[in-house]
Design an enzyme around this catalytic site. Structure first.
Site, PDB file in Angstrom:
ATOM      1  N   GLY A  21       0.855  -1.188   0.000  1.00  0.00           N
ATOM      2  CA  GLY A  21       0.000   0.000   0.000  1.00  0.00           C
ATOM      3  C   GLY A  21       0.892   1.239   0.000  1.00  0.00           C
TER       4      GLY A  21
ATOM      5  N   ILE B  95       2.309   2.913   2.405  1.00  0.00           N
ATOM      6  CA  ILE B  95       3.519   2.870   3.242  1.00  0.00           C
ATOM      7  C   ILE B  95       4.550   1.932   2.611  1.00  0.00           C
ATOM      8  CG2 ILE B  95       4.440   2.346   5.531  1.00  0.00           C
ATOM      9  CD1 ILE B  95       1.578   2.954   6.639  1.00  0.00           C
TER      10      ILE B  95
ATOM     11  N   ARG C 180      -1.748  -8.429  -2.109  1.00  0.00           N
ATOM     12  CA  ARG C 180      -2.968  -9.077  -2.596  1.00  0.00           C
ATOM     13  C   ARG C 180      -3.161  -8.792  -4.090  1.00  0.00           C
ATOM     14  NH1 ARG C 180      -7.047  -6.587   1.585  1.00  0.00           N
ATOM     15  NH2 ARG C 180      -5.536  -4.982   1.160  1.00  0.00           N
TER      16      ARG C 180
ATOM     17  N   ILE D 282       6.480  -3.383  10.815  1.00  0.00           N
ATOM     18  CA  ILE D 282       5.908  -2.085  11.215  1.00  0.00           C
ATOM     19  C   ILE D 282       4.397  -2.104  10.956  1.00  0.00           C
ATOM     20  CG2 ILE D 282       7.962  -0.625  10.970  1.00  0.00           C
ATOM     21  CD1 ILE D 282       6.821   0.165   8.147  1.00  0.00           C
TER      22      ILE D 282
ATOM     23  N   ARG E 275       1.366  -4.719  12.141  1.00  0.00           N
ATOM     24  CA  ARG E 275       0.532  -4.974  13.313  1.00  0.00           C
ATOM     25  C   ARG E 275       1.052  -6.218  14.019  1.00  0.00           C
ATOM     26  NH1 ARG E 275      -1.249  -0.744  13.524  1.00  0.00           N
ATOM     27  NH2 ARG E 275      -3.388   0.005  13.475  1.00  0.00           N
TER      28      ARG E 275
ATOM     29  N   GLU F 136       0.437  -6.435  22.432  1.00  0.00           N
ATOM     30  CA  GLU F 136       1.097  -5.239  22.957  1.00  0.00           C
ATOM     31  C   GLU F 136       0.134  -4.446  23.854  1.00  0.00           C
ATOM     32  OE1 GLU F 136       1.971  -3.621  18.984  1.00  0.00           O
ATOM     33  OE2 GLU F 136       0.687  -1.896  19.491  1.00  0.00           O
TER      34      GLU F 136
ATOM     35  N   HIS G 118       5.727   0.738  19.178  1.00  0.00           N
ATOM     36  CA  HIS G 118       4.683   1.164  18.233  1.00  0.00           C
ATOM     37  C   HIS G 118       4.742   2.672  17.980  1.00  0.00           C
ATOM     38  CE1 HIS G 118       0.464  -0.048  16.594  1.00  0.00           C
ATOM     39  NE2 HIS G 118       1.002   0.926  15.863  1.00  0.00           N
ATOM     40  N   ILE G 119       5.899   3.105  17.449  1.00  0.00           N
ATOM     41  CA  ILE G 119       6.114   4.550  17.253  1.00  0.00           C
ATOM     42  C   ILE G 119       6.335   4.931  15.789  1.00  0.00           C
ATOM     43  CG2 ILE G 119       7.002   5.011  19.587  1.00  0.00           C
ATOM     44  CD1 ILE G 119       9.871   4.939  18.302  1.00  0.00           C
TER      45      ILE G 119
HETATM   46  C1  8YV Z   1      -0.987   4.581  15.455  1.00  0.00           C
HETATM   47  C2  8YV Z   1      -0.813   2.881  13.588  1.00  0.00           C
HETATM   48  O1  8YV Z   1      -0.145   5.386  16.176  1.00  0.00           O
HETATM   49  O2  8YV Z   1      -2.040   4.291  12.162  1.00  0.00           O
HETATM   50  C3  8YV Z   1      -1.848   3.149  12.550  1.00  0.00           C
HETATM   51  O3  8YV Z   1      -2.481   2.179  12.113  1.00  0.00           O
HETATM   52  O4  8YV Z   1      -0.454   1.783  13.818  1.00  0.00           O
HETATM   53  C4  8YV Z   1      -0.185   4.017  14.314  1.00  0.00           C
HETATM   54  O5  8YV Z   1       0.085   5.053  13.430  1.00  0.00           O
HETATM   55  C5  8YV Z   1      -1.590   3.578  16.350  1.00  0.00           C
HETATM   56  O6  8YV Z   1      -2.505   2.779  15.699  1.00  0.00           O
HETATM   57  C6  8YV Z   1      -2.281   4.233  17.515  1.00  0.00           C
HETATM   58  O7  8YV Z   1      -2.800   3.242  18.323  1.00  0.00           O
END
Ligand code: 8YV
Length: 325
Positions: A156, A158, A179, A238, A240, A269, A287-288
Site C-alpha cells: 500500500g 507505506i 494481494r 511495522i 501490526r 502489545e 509502536h512509534i
Molecule cells: C498509530 C498505527 O499510532 O495508524 C496506525 O495504524 O499503527 C499508528 O500510526 C496507532 O494505531 C495508535 O494506536
C-alpha cells in the site's frame, strides 16, 4: 441547537480538543489511562461520536450497549480494532487516518531496517555497558543495505514509500508481494518487481512487513515462513502485532535461523513476548512508526475533521465503511 456529545478516548493535542469543543460537547480522557471495555461503554452513554486511537475494540457488544453512537473516528490508518461488519449493521460510521502518516511511517520502517541490519542498538548497549575495550575485525559486523534485495509484503502507500527509499536512496533491488499487483506505472516509480510470497521469503536479504491485520493475515510469518528465509536475513514488522508469530520468531532468532528482527508492533502489545526481550539480535520499539509531532497532529486533526464533517452532513474525508442511515 445543542451540540452533539462526543467522547475522546485518550489524550490528544490540546489544540485539537479545542477545535472539537467548538462543535461538540466533549468528554475526554483526562487521566489518559486506557479504559476497560465496561468503563468505555459507560462513558459512551449518550455520546453520538467517539474519537478512538486504535487500541479500543468497537464490537457488536459495545454497539448494542451504545445505541446513540453514530460515528467512530479512529486516529490510526489501521482499523482492526473495528468490527466493521457489526458497525455497518448497526449503522455506525467508521473513519481512519490514511495518507497523512505514510511517508513518516516509511521513514521509520527504513530506520528500523537499518538499526536492525547494522546492529545499532545492540552495539550501543555494548558501549553503554562499558564493554568496548578494543577494535575487532568483526565487531558488530552486520548485513549490507545498499545493493541488497529488499522484500516488501504489503504494498500500500507505506510499502511503496519503503520501496522508493530502498530503490532510489540505497540502490536496493526491490521485490514485493501484495494481494493485488501495482500498475506498471507504480511498479516503475517504486522500481519494484512482483514475486510470490515464497520467492520473496527465499531470496530477500531484508523482509519488511507493511500489510493490514485481518483474519487472513494472522501469522503471515510463522515457523514455516521463517524456515524459508535466508539465515542472514532481517525481518522488520511495522504493520501490526499478530502478523508475525512472535514465539516462532523468537525461536528462529535464538537458533540464528534468521539473523535479526526489528519490531515496532507485537502480539498482545504493550506486552512483549519475554523470549524476544531476552534476545540481542532484535530491535524493539513501542509502536512509534507514525510518531512525529507533525504526523500525529495531522492524524488527530483528520480524525477530528471526520467527526465535524459527519455532524455537519458533509462528505467524510476518509470513511472505511458505508452504513445505511
Ligand atoms: C498509530 C498505527 O499510532 O495508524 C496506525 O495504524 O499503527 C499508528 O500510526 C496507532 O494505531 C495508535 O494506536
Amino acid at each position: 441547537m445543542s451540540k452533539p456529545s462526543i467522547l475522546v478516548v485518550r489524550a490528544i493535542f490540546p489544540e485539537v480538543l479545542d477545535k472539537l469543543a467548538q462543535y461538540f460537547t466533549v468528554e475526554s480522557n483526562t487521566g489518559d489511562q486506557d479504559w476497560e471495555p465496561g468503563e468505555l461503554i459507560q462513558r459512551l452513554q449518550g455520546k453520538a461520536g467517539a474519537l478512538t486511537t486504535g487500541g479500543q475494540r468497537i464490537d457488536a457488544a459495545l454497539l448494542a450497549a451504545c445505541p446513540q453512537l453514530r460515528i467512530v473516528a479512529n486516529m490510526a490508518v489501521g482499523y482492526n480494532n473495528f468490527d466493521l461488519d457489526a458497525m455497518t449493521a448497526a449503522g455506525v460510521q467508521g473513519t481512519n487516518t490514511p495518507d497523512v502518516l505514510s511517508e513518516t511511517t516509511a521513514d521509520f520502517g527504513f530506520a528500523l531496517l537499518m538499526a536492525t541490519a547494522r546492529r545499532i542498538t545492540e552495539s550501543e548497549h555494548f558501549l553503554r555497558a562499558g564493554s568496548w575495550k578494543q577494535w575487532r575485525y568483526d565487531m558488530f559486523a552486520g548485513a549490507e543495505i545498499h545493493g541488497s534485495r529488499l522484500g516488501i509484503i504489503g504494498m500500500g502507500r507505506i510499502g511503496q514509500g519503503v520501496a522508493r527509499r530502498g530503490a532510489h536512496g540505497f540502490g536496493m533491488e526491490v521485490v514485493y508481494h501484495n494481494r493485488s499487483r501495482l500498475t506498471p506505472a507504480m511498479e516503475a516509480e517504486c522500481k519494484a518487481r512482483y514475486v510470490s510470497k515464497d520467492e520473496l521469503l527465499r531470496t530477500a536479504d531484508h523482509v519488511v512487513l507493511v500489510l493490514p491485520y485481518t483474519a487472513g493475515s494472522h501469522h503471515t510469518i510463522g515457523a514455516p515462513e521463517l524456515a524459508l528465509m535466508k539465515p542472514t536475513a532481517t525481518l522488520v514488522n511495522i504493520a501490526r502485532g499478530g502478523i508475525v508469530d512472535d514465539m516462532a520468531l523468537a525461536q528462529a532468532l535464538r537458533e540464528r535461523r534468521i539473523a535479526s528482527a526489528g519490531l515496532d508492533v507485537f502480539e498482545g502489545e504493550p506486552k512483549v513476548h519475554p523470549d524476544l526481550l531476552a534476545l540481542p539480535n532484535v530491535v524493539l520499539t513501542p509502536h512509534i512508526a507514525s510518531a512525529t509531532v507533525g504526523t500525529r497532529l495531522a492524524m488527530a486533526n483528520l480524525a477530528a475533521d471526520n467527526l465535524i464533517a459527519f455532524f455537519e452532513g458533509r462528505g467524510l474525508l476518509t470513511p472505511v465503511n458505508s452504513p445505511v442511515f
